[in-house]
Design an enzyme around this catalytic site. Structure first.
Site, mmCIF file in Angstrom:
data_model
loop_
_atom_site.group_PDB
_atom_site.id
_atom_site.type_symbol
_atom_site.label_atom_id
_atom_site.label_comp_id
_atom_site.label_asym_id
_atom_site.label_seq_id
_atom_site.Cartn_x
_atom_site.Cartn_y
_atom_site.Cartn_z
ATOM 1 N N HIS A 40 0.903 -1.434 -0.334
ATOM 2 C CA HIS A 40 0.312 0.191 -0.099
ATOM 3 C C HIS A 40 0.761 1.836 0.057
ATOM 4 C CE1 HIS A 40 -4.162 1.544 0.527
ATOM 5 N NE2 HIS A 40 -3.587 2.971 1.297
ATOM 6 N N ASP A 42 0.384 5.695 -1.198
ATOM 7 C CA ASP A 42 -0.246 6.649 -1.813
ATOM 8 C C ASP A 42 -0.206 7.876 -2.485
ATOM 9 O OD1 ASP A 42 -3.621 6.230 -0.021
ATOM 10 O OD2 ASP A 42 -1.910 5.815 1.490
ATOM 11 N N GLU A 153 -9.250 1.555 -2.208
ATOM 12 C CA GLU A 153 -9.246 1.805 -1.010
ATOM 13 C C GLU A 153 -10.876 2.437 -0.171
ATOM 14 O OE1 GLU A 153 -6.598 3.275 3.263
ATOM 15 O OE2 GLU A 153 -6.094 4.494 0.854
ATOM 16 N N HIS A 180 -13.173 2.266 3.888
ATOM 17 C CA HIS A 180 -12.149 2.848 4.338
ATOM 18 C C HIS A 180 -12.834 3.473 5.440
ATOM 19 C CE1 HIS A 180 -9.499 6.612 4.307
ATOM 20 N NE2 HIS A 180 -8.614 5.640 3.994
ATOM 21 N N HIS A 221 -8.822 -1.528 7.200
ATOM 22 C CA HIS A 221 -9.924 -0.961 7.925
ATOM 23 C C HIS A 221 -11.791 -0.837 8.191
ATOM 24 C CE1 HIS A 221 -7.894 3.261 6.936
ATOM 25 N NE2 HIS A 221 -7.560 2.818 5.450
ATOM 26 N N HIS A 242 -2.481 -3.145 4.373
ATOM 27 C CA HIS A 242 -1.912 -1.778 5.822
ATOM 28 C C HIS A 242 -1.924 -1.691 7.233
ATOM 29 C CE1 HIS A 242 -5.097 0.677 3.722
ATOM 30 N NE2 HIS A 242 -4.827 1.434 4.202
ATOM 31 N N ASP A 350 2.013 2.528 4.253
ATOM 32 C CA ASP A 350 1.181 3.031 3.717
ATOM 33 C C ASP A 350 2.592 4.767 3.701
ATOM 34 O OD1 ASP A 350 -1.081 4.545 3.974
ATOM 35 O OD2 ASP A 350 -1.806 4.443 6.067
#
Length: 418
Positions: A40, A42, A153, A180, A221, A242, A350
């Protein structure tokens, strides 16, 4: 006899260096044999927030200069130079969009994030290769390129439609995090008030359809009830792209021992991240204290928001947040290995989705230091290779094999909502 003695002496000479290998040597050998496959990252979110998805003159070679102190914007944590230093050979890029968007906005924004990710990879074709299969990942890593995959995500990205889910798969998305920070209409999140007690019937169909397609089910999540419901339905390994261990840090984003105990039978994987609030229990407690102090100051200074804000800033300055270190990340990996096995660990830093990290893991270049720490703790080279990428490769191959076995199954249908 003399010949046998010489042979024995030679064997001992070769064996001694192996037995005395330093943690640094064990870690380096593991990462050479199996580069990191991170679950993961971003960067696509950063491209959206910082550049509105307009790449223009953006250089991914080195993003250290992307800080903007005037706007309190830190430099990015990822670039090609640091990915190479971190021995990253494969990366799931998160095509994250805000859970505050409505269904139609979320679908459009996800398409835009898929597009910008593909454009980023194409612009850096000498170093990156878009992949949608495990075979492509293996070939890209062998060729010295960073295999680039995409993960959605948040289940809001499909707008409540299995048809949209299928089209996202066709566009290259290879995992979807079911929620999420907020619940969806069909699944409870870890950080929202429970509504469904896990998955609804439609949520179970989402899991079934994902696995029929070969899309990985990501349980980061989601609430514990959603984790359990997904494991009840799953016929192929699931992932946590993650997440960390709840027993080490009791943040609800982490994975409970009861779920870890089931993960071995499922064949799934927990990819551990570097965010202090999820890694370090003292940081989680500090966040609770800060929220309490903020509420107290707002109540004390009603109608004076600046006074309250200034007082909170002073409190934070006097009480800095603990951030922990890479040793805390290693503690999570140790715990997961103990309960679910060495085949169930992975890495999902992350990076570029978190504003702070534990000390020693400030960006994607730092993975080798974590491997040295684990080697010091007695992790074998084979276990470290599994952590780096072999476990994730096994999981993806298993998901593909299950999808191939269901090739004759009809798509699951759901009626359109408008």
């Amino acid at each position: 006899m003399r010949h046998h003695l010489l042979l024995a002496a030679s064997l001992l000479a070769f064996a001694a260096p192996l037995a005395a290998q330093s943690p640094e040597a064990v870690a380096a050998a593991a990462l050479k044999a199996a580069p990191v496959w991170d679950g993961h990252n971003d960067v696509p979110e950063q491209l959206r927030d910082r550049r509105k998805n307009v790449l223009g003159d953006f250089s991914f070679a080195d993003t250290a200069g992307t800080a903007d102190p005037a706007k309190n914007v830190a430099a990015m944590q990822t670039d090609l130079q640091r990915l190479r230093a971190g021995k990253v050979g494969a990366q799931f890029w998160s095509v994250y969009v805000s859970a505050n968007l409505n269904d139609q906005q979320a679908v459009q924004a996800t398409l835009e994030q898929i597009d910008v990710t593909k454009r980023l990879v194409a612009r850096n074709a000498a170093d990156m290769q878009l992949c949608v299969t495990s075979d492509c990942v293996a070939k890209a890593m062998k060729a010295g390129k960073i295999a680039s995959l995409m993960g959605m995500e948040g289940g809001h990205s499909i707008g409540g439609s299995l048809a949209v889910l299928r089209q996202m798969y066709e566009l290259g998305a290879r995992y979807m995090t079911l929620t999420h920070f907020k619940n969806t209409a069909w699944a409870d999140a870890a950080t929202d008030a429970p509504v469904h007690d896990g998955l609804t019937d439609f949520g179970r169909d989402v899991v079934r359809e994902m696995q029929r397609l070969g899309m990985l089910v990501d349980l980061s999540h989601v609430s514990e009830a959603t984790m359990m419901d997904a494991l009840d339905v799953a016929k192929a390994p699931v992932i946590f792209s993650h997440s960390n261990a709840l027993a080490v840090n009791s943040h609800p984003r982490n994975v409970p021992d009861a779920v870890l105990a089931r993960l071995k039978a499922n064949g799934g994987i927990v990819m551990v991240n570097a965010y202090p609030a999820y890694v370090v229990e003292a940081t989680r407690q500090w966040n609770v204290q800060r929220a309490t102090e903020e509420a107290r100051l707002k109540a004390l200074h009603i109608g004076q928001p600046k006074v309250a804000a200034d007082a909170l800033s002073a409190w934070v300055k006097a009480n800095p947040a603990p951030i922990g270190s890479l040793k805390d990340v290693a503690d999570h990996l140790d715990h997961i290995r103990k309960l679910a096995g060495a085949d169930a660990v992975g890495l999902g830093g992350d990076y570029d989705g978190i504003e702070t990290t534990v000390a020693g893991m400030e960006d994607v270049s730092t993975y080798p230091a974590l491997f040295v720490e684990l080697a010091r703790r007695g992790w074998t080279q084979a276990e470290l290779e599994g952590l780096a990428s072999r476990n994730m490769m096994r999981v993806m191959k298993a998901a593909e094999a299950y999808a191939a076995s269901r090739k004759g199954d009809a798509p699951i249908e759901n009626p359109v909502s408008f």
